[in-house]
Design a protein around this motif. Structure first.
Motif, PDB file in Angstrom:
ATOM      1  N   LYS A 162       0.841  -1.196   0.000  1.00  0.00           N
ATOM      2  CA  LYS A 162       0.000   0.000   0.000  1.00  0.00           C
ATOM      3  C   LYS A 162       0.876   1.247   0.000  1.00  0.00           C
ATOM      4  CE  LYS A 162      -3.301   2.094   3.240  1.00  0.00           C
ATOM      5  NZ  LYS A 162      -3.965   1.790   4.521  1.00  0.00           N
ATOM      6  N   CYS A 163       0.584   2.173  -0.874  1.00  0.00           N
ATOM      7  CA  CYS A 163       1.307   3.436  -0.927  1.00  0.00           C
ATOM      8  C   CYS A 163       0.850   4.297   0.252  1.00  0.00           C
ATOM      9  CB  CYS A 163       1.028   4.144  -2.251  1.00  0.00           C
ATOM     10  SG  CYS A 163       1.591   5.863  -2.289  1.00  0.00           S
ATOM     11  N   ALA A 164       1.824   4.849   0.968  1.00  0.00           N
ATOM     12  CA  ALA A 164       1.497   5.617   2.172  1.00  0.00           C
ATOM     13  C   ALA A 164       0.810   6.927   1.852  1.00  0.00           C
ATOM     14  CB  ALA A 164       2.776   5.901   2.956  1.00  0.00           C
ATOM     15  N   ARG A 165       0.909   7.341   0.611  1.00  0.00           N
ATOM     16  CA  ARG A 165       0.356   8.647   0.275  1.00  0.00           C
ATOM     17  C   ARG A 165      -1.032   8.535  -0.344  1.00  0.00           C
ATOM     18  NH1 ARG A 165       0.811  12.059  -4.193  1.00  0.00           N
ATOM     19  NH2 ARG A 165       0.523  14.261  -3.696  1.00  0.00           N
ATOM     20  N   CYS A 166      -1.198   7.592  -1.273  1.00  0.00           N
ATOM     21  CA  CYS A 166      -2.485   7.526  -1.964  1.00  0.00           C
ATOM     22  C   CYS A 166      -3.294   6.275  -1.613  1.00  0.00           C
ATOM     23  CB  CYS A 166      -2.285   7.616  -3.472  1.00  0.00           C
ATOM     24  SG  CYS A 166      -1.548   6.125  -4.184  1.00  0.00           S
ATOM     25  N   TRP A 167      -2.691   5.379  -0.843  1.00  0.00           N
ATOM     26  CA  TRP A 167      -3.340   4.164  -0.356  1.00  0.00           C
ATOM     27  C   TRP A 167      -3.630   3.152  -1.454  1.00  0.00           C
ATOM     28  CZ3 TRP A 167      -7.329   5.170   4.155  1.00  0.00           C
ATOM     29  CH2 TRP A 167      -6.661   5.786   5.219  1.00  0.00           C
ATOM     30  N   LEU A 179       6.295   4.914  -1.225  1.00  0.00           N
ATOM     31  CA  LEU A 179       5.449   5.494  -2.277  1.00  0.00           C
ATOM     32  C   LEU A 179       5.345   4.630  -3.523  1.00  0.00           C
ATOM     33  CD1 LEU A 179       6.175   9.327  -2.250  1.00  0.00           C
ATOM     34  CD2 LEU A 179       4.534   7.981  -0.929  1.00  0.00           C
ATOM     35  N   CYS A 180       4.232   4.831  -4.206  1.00  0.00           N
ATOM     36  CA  CYS A 180       4.002   4.130  -5.465  1.00  0.00           C
ATOM     37  C   CYS A 180       4.566   4.932  -6.630  1.00  0.00           C
ATOM     38  CB  CYS A 180       2.515   3.877  -5.673  1.00  0.00           C
ATOM     39  SG  CYS A 180       1.612   5.369  -6.105  1.00  0.00           S
ATOM     40  N   GLU A 181       4.526   4.325  -7.795  1.00  0.00           N
ATOM     41  CA  GLU A 181       5.117   4.963  -8.972  1.00  0.00           C
ATOM     42  C   GLU A 181       4.376   6.229  -9.392  1.00  0.00           C
ATOM     43  OE1 GLU A 181       3.440   2.282  -8.756  1.00  0.00           O
ATOM     44  OE2 GLU A 181       2.001   2.081 -10.397  1.00  0.00           O
ATOM     45  N   ARG A 182       3.087   6.376  -8.966  1.00  0.00           N
ATOM     46  CA  ARG A 182       2.354   7.601  -9.315  1.00  0.00           C
ATOM     47  C   ARG A 182       2.739   8.746  -8.395  1.00  0.00           C
ATOM     48  NH1 ARG A 182      -3.613   7.670  -9.259  1.00  0.00           N
ATOM     49  NH2 ARG A 182      -3.288   6.819  -7.171  1.00  0.00           N
ATOM     50  N   CYS A 183       2.874   8.420  -7.119  1.00  0.00           N
ATOM     51  CA  CYS A 183       3.136   9.472  -6.140  1.00  0.00           C
ATOM     52  C   CYS A 183       4.582   9.970  -6.201  1.00  0.00           C
ATOM     53  CB  CYS A 183       2.822   8.972  -4.729  1.00  0.00           C
ATOM     54  SG  CYS A 183       1.046   8.746  -4.462  1.00  0.00           S
ATOM     55  N   LEU A 184       5.467   9.048  -6.561  1.00  0.00           N
ATOM     56  CA  LEU A 184       6.883   9.377  -6.529  1.00  0.00           C
ATOM     57  C   LEU A 184       7.228  10.653  -7.320  1.00  0.00           C
ATOM     58  CD1 LEU A 184       9.378   8.223  -5.196  1.00  0.00           C
ATOM     59  CD2 LEU A 184       9.780   6.874  -7.267  1.00  0.00           C
TER      60      LEU A 184
HETATM   61 ZN   LIG Z   1       0.695   6.581  -4.318  1.00  0.00          ZN
END
Ligand SMILES: [Zn+2]
Length: 1020
Positions: free
Chosen positions: A971-976, A991-996
């Motif tokens: 789970k991405c800590a920013r966008c879940w 973080l995920c590849e979108r949030c990074l």
């Molecule tokens: Zn994310």
């Protein structure tokens, strides 16, 4: 000056979004129970990425604070002269909704509130559409009810000292006070009008215009003086109009059958013994005034031999043939028909008056009103006391005899009954006398509808007096034509008023009271002959214009006469009658709509309660047709009455009345009676089908407030999401918008077209439903839910976020103008929060006009697009069901923990709208539409092998199989969202590849300690 901003300003980002939103699972908009649990809440606060998420920001609060805010906005409108500017300077045509004047007597109730709010909704809509809608409010100030209030407020001895002028002054003061109080309440509803310059029927210029209408009717020969039976109220000593009567249930009269001795049978009634005519009446006191017996020429009658116990044995009585059986039973006698004849054969028969035996009177032929429904088929005719009796008497030249005075007491002309009250001892005495003469065949109580004085609640009588009349007969055909040319809403209104005008008698317009506009007639002292010419009326109208109608009572007769007639002053006296108040208000088209700038006659619309077909709609129509041959209105709209939550009529005596003031400002106990504000009340008015009777009460109010809150929350979310959006700079061209945004604009296009058409046809409940559905179903439950990912998580200036804001910008602008007629305070408030006063002066939302949807949103949006999205929604239903199953079985918690596997027979059915996998615009992907971490198109088998699966036939899509398994990765800590990429970056391992890239673009760095911790977390 700009509208003062709301005082509450949020400095901290707030978890925004309307309450009913299903929350997709984004960081800060977690479900309530998560926020409530201490540990999770703490985890959020500790989240280092908190500040990298863009949350909505706005000064527009969820709480309306209407007790403070609404009056503030109303004052601002007044200071800015917004309404005056719009009606005077709008580019469109004049639109006149002509106000029906409420009576200046007592407090306002919910009916008043509904009436004025409906009018305001219409006017505000018209103003938004650019029309010049001036609204001049009115009050009806003359008449008996106010006169009675004044009299009742003082002891009897002071009442007697009261001169007409003193009484009129007191009545005027009373009316003015009431008007002032009512005006403040109407203003608080948020109703735009010329409150400082209303029309009031006691204003000199109004009274003069009314005399002008009267004068023009005299000139056309429509006014005459006649002796005629009218509804007369002994309790208030005046003639009453039909509209001033009520018919309470359960009135019981003493009805009687009376035998009238036949003097000359005219060869038709032949008998050895005595014969009589049997009559039946429910008003024995009118028998002294009997002048004939009427029969229906077409009915069969018989002379019947009477046998049985009691008197009249051996004689015959004449009754309708059809009634012989019924009467035998009722009278307890055996009636046996001896001879038969038609009613018309009875003409020429005479009989002896039962109370004055010297008088011999005729049998005459009446009309269809003589039936065999009740009584004997022979009708006792007293021309001074009955409408049909009067009409038939004119035909036969009978005396219009009325031995009853203003107090309802027999005069000397009634002989030995003189001095007795007709409804009391007079009635008794007549019955006793008939009994004694042996003429009373039977007496029995009779329950029927009987007219009562609407004010004193006492029975009225029918009595011929000298009165002034408007001859409806003279212009009935024209009136019926005018009714046909008017649009009646609802359509049943046509039949109502058409039937009433078709059947109505001449209009008795004189009243024997003091508080009103005088009938401008002089009478010869000697002969009683009236003097009333065009010259005298014009002169009096001029005097009244300068001095008001008090002049009629104050000035000497000489001054009231025009030059050439002054010398006759000595032989003339002023008349004492005033005009029916329905003539007052019925002249408003002439005093207001025809006269004032910015209004037009005929008005576009009259809008009142459905009882006004009998009242103001009709009196206005009659005067307008009599004078100008045309209807005073193009359209008439009616509303019903307000019932309480158990369906009972609201009334003071029952104690179920809800005061609009309390609804708006709250009661003594704010917990029990909270202050809802004017907008909630207005929203309720819009919500109901006002063309019928409507139900109102505390529960309904609560539900309405709930809808209000949802609309407010929606607007707040839109405002909050647009806080960093400048339409000039940031708008995305329509062609470049993702399919999802074009979808919501397409929906909004059709919604707004519906709202526009519903407003223009006065169907506000459709407006309400349309707004409610769009706000809840389209926005809250879908679009916002999906949009949060883009709005919160994407880079502030990213194309996908700006696209979403572009759509939201259009929606907010359109939505605010769509709610503005109904919820003007909320709309203005939101508008002021949206448009900063940076450009110096901020305009009212109403000056911005109606925001029509952009044609492009429909013309560039094909039916195929619409269909593809319909398919998406059908698929979404299946996915939702599958996610529920997975959740129930504890496979997943939030949908973002899920990976969705889909098989459908023909994926192309949705691929015009959205894609299964990554899409170039990063928006139109099923994972976002479903708010899951991933969606894969797969085979039926693969989908079926997922831990949880739903497989159904879907209309238009065929077999659809949806499998749910846990999302891959972490789970991405920013966008879940879950992703296999989480952990792949050293600096931001959570973080995920979108949030990074978003976080990197911001230049955001984690404190080293946090990175270490998260690396540990990532390994475990
Ligand atoms: Zn994310």
């Amino acid at each position: 000056m700009p509208l003062p901003r709301q005082r509450m300003i949020f400095r901290r980002p707030m978890p925004c979004g309307p309450e009913p939103f299903r929350v997709g699972g984004l960081l800060w908009a977690a479900p309530r129970r998560d926020v409530a649990s201490g540990a999770k809440a703490k985890a959020q606060d500790d989240n280092p990425y908190r500040e990298t998420v863009t949350l909505p920001q706005t000064a527009f609060s969820l709480r309306a604070n209407s007790a403070v805010r609404e009056p503030e906005i109303q004052r601002w409108w007044a200071e800015e002269g917004v309404y005056g500017d719009l009606w005077a300077n709008n580019p469109g045509e004049v639109f006149t909704l002509h106000d029906g004047p409420p009576y200046a007597n007592g407090d306002l109730h919910m009916g008043h509130a509904m009436n004025k709010i409906l009018k305001d909704v219409i006017n505000r809509y018209q103003l938004l559409k650019g029309r010049r809608a001036r609204f001049v409010p009115g009050w009806d100030a003359h008449g008996l009810p106010i006169e009675l209030k004044v009299l009742q407020s003082m002891p009897r001895e002071r009442q007697l000292e009261l001169t007409p002028i003193k009484l009129r002054r007191k009545a005027r003061d009373f009316a003015q006070k009431t008007i002032d109080a009512q005006r403040e309440q109407f203003k608080r509803y948020g109703v735009w009008a010329d409150w400082e310059e209303p029309y009031v029927t006691m204003q000199p210029q109004y009274e003069a215009a009314q005399l002008g209408v009267f004068g023009r009717m005299v000139a056309k020969g429509h006014i005459y003086r006649g002796r005629k039976p009218v509804h007369w109220s002994p309790s208030s000593q005046t003639a009453l109009a039909e509209a001033e009567l009520e018919y309470p249930e359960g009135h019981t009269s003493r009805s009687c059958y009376v035998a009238l001795e036949v003097v000359d049978g005219n060869g038709v009634i032949r008998a050895d013994g005595p014969s009589s005519l049997a009559i039946w009446t429910t008003t024995p006191w009118t028998i002294p005034a009997n002048r004939a017996v009427a029969v229906n020429p077409e009915i069969d009658y018989v002379a019947a031999a009477v046998s049985g116990e009691g008197g009249r044995e051996g004689g015959q009585i004449v009754v309708a043939a059809e009634l012989v059986g019924r009467l035998s039973e009722k009278l307890g006698k055996q009636l046996t028909a001896v001879s038969a004849f038609k009613g018309r054969d009875l003409e020429g028969v005479t009989y002896r008056h039962p109370l004055f035996p010297d008088k011999v009177q005729p049998v005459i032929l009446g009309g269809d009103y003589i039936t065999t429904d009740a009584g004997s088929g022979l009708v006792h005719t007293a021309p001074g006391h009955g409408q049909e009796d009067y009409q038939v008497a004119l035909k036969y030249g009978l005396e219009i005899f009325t031995p009853v005075d203003d107090n309802g007491v027999f005069t000397e002309a009634a002989g030995r009954f003189s001095g007795m009250a007709v409804l009391k001892e007079g009635n008794e005495a007549v019955l006793a006398e008939l009994e004694q003469q042996g003429l009373l065949i039977k007496e029995e109580p009779y329950v029927h509808k009987y007219p009562y004085d609407w004010r004193t609640k006492k029975p009225v009588i029918f009595r011929a007096t000298e009165q002034w009349f408007a001859s409806v007969e003279g212009f009935r055909e024209e009136a019926l034509e005018a009714i046909k040319s008017t649009s009646w809403m609802p359509a049943s209104g046509f039949n109502r008023i058409n039937g009433m005008v078709e059947g109505r008698t001449d209009w008795c317009i004189s009243r024997q009271r003091r508080w009103g506009v005088p009938i401008p007639a002089f009478y010869d002292v000697q002969t009683g002959e009236p003097l009333m010419t065009q010259e005298t009326i014009a002169h009096i109208a001029e005097v009244v214009r300068k001095h008001g109608t008090d002049a009629w009572w104050q000035m000497p007769t000489e001054d009231l006469l025009p030059e050439g007639l002054k010398e006759r002053a000595g032989s003339l006296k002023k008349g004492q009658d005033t005009m029916d108040v329905w003539f007052d208000s019925g002249s408003s088209w002439a005093a207001v709509a025809e006269k004032l700038p910015g209004l037009r006659y005929p008005a576009d619309l009259y809008l009142e309660g459905s009882d006004q077909h009998r009242g103001w709609f009709q009196s206005s129509l009659l005067t307008s047709v009599a004078v100008n041959g045309k209807s005073p209105y193009g359209a008439v709209l009616t509303h019903g009455f307000i019932l309480d939550e158990s369906g009972k009529k609201m009334s003071k005596s029952v104690g179920n009345v809800l005061d609009p003031k309390v609804v708006i400002e709250g009661g003594k106990n704010l917990k029990k009676e909270p202050a809802y504000g004017a907008d909630v009340l207005r929203l309720w008015v819009a919500a109901v089908d006002y063309t019928n009777d409507v139900i109102f009460g505390p529960n309904i109010l609560k539900q309405t407030a709930e809808v209000y809150r949802k609309i407010r929350g929606t607007i707040r979310f839109l405002l909050g999401s647009l806080s960093d959006f400048d339409a000039q700079q940031h708008s995305v061209a329509y062609q470049s918008l993702p399919s999802l945004d074009r979808y919501i604009l397409g929906r909004f296009h059709s919604v707004q077209m519906e709202l526009d058409s519903a407003y223009s046809s006065y169907q506000f409940s459709k407006v309400f439903q349309g707004i409610q559905r769009f706000v809840i179903v389209d926005l809250s439950n879908f679009y916002f839910d999906v949009a949060k990912d883009r709005l919160y998580v994407q880079g502030r200036s990213s194309g996908s976020r700006r696209a979403c804001q572009t759509a939201m910008h259009h929606i907010l602008a359109g939505l605010l103008s769509s709610i503005a007629p109904i919820l003007p305070h909320m709309a203005e408030d939101a508008w002021s929060c949206w448009h900063s006063p940076a450009d110096g002066r901020r305009h009212s939302i109403f000056k911005n006009g109606w925001r029509a949807p952009d044609d492009e949103w429909r013309s560039q949006w094909s039916d195929d697009d619409v269909l593809a999205w319909e398919h998406v929604f059908r698929l979404r239903e299946v996915v939702t069901k599958a996610l529920e199953v997975a959740r129930e079985n504890k496979l997943i918690g939030a949908p973002l923990e899920a990976k969705v596997l889909i098989h459908m027979e023909d994926p192309s059915k949705i691929e015009r709208a959205v894609s299964f996998g990554p899409n170039a615009n990063g928006v139109d992907e099923l994972r976002y539409i479903f708010i899951t971490s991933s969606v894969e198109k797969t085979t039926e088998d693969a989908a079926g092998q997922a831990p949880h699966c739903v497989s159904v036939d879907v209309q238009g899509l065929g077999r659809v199989t949806v499998g749910v398994s846990r999302a891959d990765g972490r789970k991405c800590a920013r966008c879940w969202n879950w992703s296999e990429q989480v952990g792949s970056d050293g600096r931001h391992p959570q973080l995920c590849e979108r949030c990074l890239p978003v976080v990197e673009e911001m230049g955001f760095e984690l404190p080293p300690k946090t990175v270490e911790d998260s690396l540990v977390g990532a390994k475990s």
